[in-house]
Design a protein around this motif. Structure first.
Motif, PDB file in Angstrom:
ATOM      1  N   GLY A   1       4.457   4.973  15.362  1.00 34.03           N
ATOM      2  CA  GLY A   1       3.179   5.385  14.792  1.00 34.03           C
ATOM      3  C   GLY A   1       2.930   4.707  13.460  1.00 34.03           C
ATOM      4  N   ALA A   2       1.769   4.077  13.321  1.00 37.93           N
ATOM      5  CA  ALA A   2       1.343   3.495  12.046  1.00 37.93           C
ATOM      6  C   ALA A   2       0.173   4.324  11.525  1.00 37.93           C
ATOM      7  N   TYR A   3       0.303   4.844  10.311  1.00 38.42           N
ATOM      8  CA  TYR A   3      -0.697   5.719   9.697  1.00 38.42           C
ATOM      9  C   TYR A   3      -1.190   5.033   8.429  1.00 38.42           C
ATOM     10  N   LEU A   4      -2.500   4.752   8.370  1.00 36.09           N
ATOM     11  CA  LEU A   4      -3.034   3.854   7.356  1.00 36.09           C
ATOM     12  C   LEU A   4      -4.364   4.345   6.812  1.00 36.09           C
ATOM     13  N   ASP A   5      -4.590   4.155   5.501  1.00 34.23           N
ATOM     14  CA  ASP A   5      -5.938   4.317   4.982  1.00 34.23           C
ATOM     15  C   ASP A   5      -6.649   2.968   5.071  1.00 34.23           C
TER      16      ASP A   5
ATOM     17  N   PRO B   1       0.816  -1.223   0.000  1.00 29.35           N
ATOM     18  CA  PRO B   1       0.000   0.000   0.000  1.00 29.35           C
ATOM     19  C   PRO B   1       0.845   1.266   0.000  1.00 29.35           C
ATOM     20  N   ALA B   2       0.438   2.234  -0.830  1.00 23.58           N
ATOM     21  CA  ALA B   2       1.143   3.512  -0.887  1.00 23.58           C
ATOM     22  C   ALA B   2       0.687   4.448   0.230  1.00 23.58           C
ATOM     23  N   ARG B   3      -0.542   4.274   0.701  1.00 25.52           N
ATOM     24  CA  ARG B   3      -1.083   5.148   1.747  1.00 25.52           C
ATOM     25  C   ARG B   3      -0.920   4.476   3.109  1.00 25.52           C
ATOM     26  N   ALA B   4       0.321   4.322   3.472  1.00 27.31           N
ATOM     27  CA  ALA B   4       0.678   3.696   4.743  1.00 27.31           C
ATOM     28  C   ALA B   4       2.060   4.185   5.141  1.00 27.31           C
ATOM     29  N   LEU B   5       2.248   4.393   6.438  1.00 29.65           N
ATOM     30  CA  LEU B   5       3.533   4.883   6.919  1.00 29.65           C
ATOM     31  C   LEU B   5       3.765   4.340   8.323  1.00 29.65           C
ATOM     32  N   LEU B   6       4.997   3.936   8.591  1.00 29.46           N
ATOM     33  CA  LEU B   6       5.413   3.515   9.923  1.00 29.46           C
ATOM     34  C   LEU B   6       6.528   4.450  10.357  1.00 29.46           C
ATOM     35  N   VAL B   7       6.330   5.132  11.483  1.00 30.21           N
ATOM     36  CA  VAL B   7       7.242   6.192  11.914  1.00 30.21           C
ATOM     37  C   VAL B   7       7.770   5.896  13.317  1.00 30.21           C
ATOM     38  N   ASP B   8       9.077   6.037  13.478  1.00 28.67           N
ATOM     39  CA  ASP B   8       9.728   5.904  14.774  1.00 28.67           C
ATOM     40  C   ASP B   8       9.716   7.273  15.453  1.00 28.67           C
ATOM     41  N   HIS B   9       8.898   7.407  16.495  1.00 29.63           N
ATOM     42  CA  HIS B   9       8.796   8.669  17.234  1.00 29.63           C
ATOM     43  C   HIS B   9       9.584   8.626  18.544  1.00 29.63           C
TER      44      HIS B   9
END
Length: 221
Positions: free
Chosen positions: A39-43, A26-34
């Protein structure tokens, strides 16, 4: 639940490894190390894909489940909750005993893979079997996630049980996020968490899982 996948096999010395990726990450997904948390940001589509991969990890103890995400763009507007490192994700059963330090070399040997389809059950939450939340907090509980970071990749290592029981978080975001956002335009935020108090995290940080409705198209600023 059916998931289209690409199955890769590669050797490192005498060892052969099986790596499974979604056929269309998926292109509309991001995993971020805060730092303090992840943080996982997903459509909608991405949340369903991650739920499927979580369930696949539960039934594939001899495979590494890889979701390439670190090249994706963030949701429209700004960096989610401030800057942080973008990560790929690898899910694996603890019995595989794969050393994350070998991942970069293994990743570089993966070709296009062989197409396949994984026919997956629904998560326990939807099958009518609630997790035993009290048992999770017993000292004897070994169904815990452990995390490692290497080569810009988060490794989530756990048992079949903990993967199966926690897939419901991503299914919840996929189902409820698209309903919540248009009904609450002033506060479209919909999220869930793999939380310390849940009794599923061992040597692991919390993961905030958020539905994001608006994303920049590839190539947009």
């Amino acid at each position: 639940m059916k998931l289209s996948v690409a199955v890769h096999r590669a050797r490192l010395g005498a060892d052969e490894f099986r790596v499974v990726r979604p056929a269309r990450p998926p292109a509309r997904a991001l995993l971020v190390d805060h730092d303090r948390y992840l943080g996982a940001y997903l459509d909608h589509t991405a949340a369903l894909t991650v739920a499927g991969l979580w369930l696949l990890a539960a039934r594939s103890p001899r495979s590494l489940i890889h979701l390439p995400l670190r090249a994706n763009r963030p949701p429209a507007g700004a960096e989610p909750d401030g800057a942080g490192r973008y990560l790929d994700l690898v899910l694996l059963h603890h019995s595989l005993r794969f050393a994350p330090a070998r991942w970069k070399q293994l990743r570089g040997r993966l070709g296009p893979g062989r197409p396949g389809t994984a026919d997956l059950p629904e998560a326990d939450h939807d099958a009518g079997t609630e997790p035993d939340f009290a048992a999770r907090h017993h000292r004897e509980n070994r169904d815990l996630f452990h995390q490692h970071l290497h080569a810009e990749t988060l490794f989530m290592t756990g048992s079949a049980k903990v993967f199966r029981e926690t897939a419901r978080h991503f299914l919840d975001v996929a189902r409820e996020g698209p309903v919540h956002a248009p009904l609450h335009p002033g506060r479209p935020h919909y999220c869930t968490e793999l939380h310390t108090n849940d009794g599923v995290l061992g040597n692991a940080r919390e993961i905030h899982i958020e539905y994001c409705d608006a994303w920049d198209a590839p190539g947009e600023a």
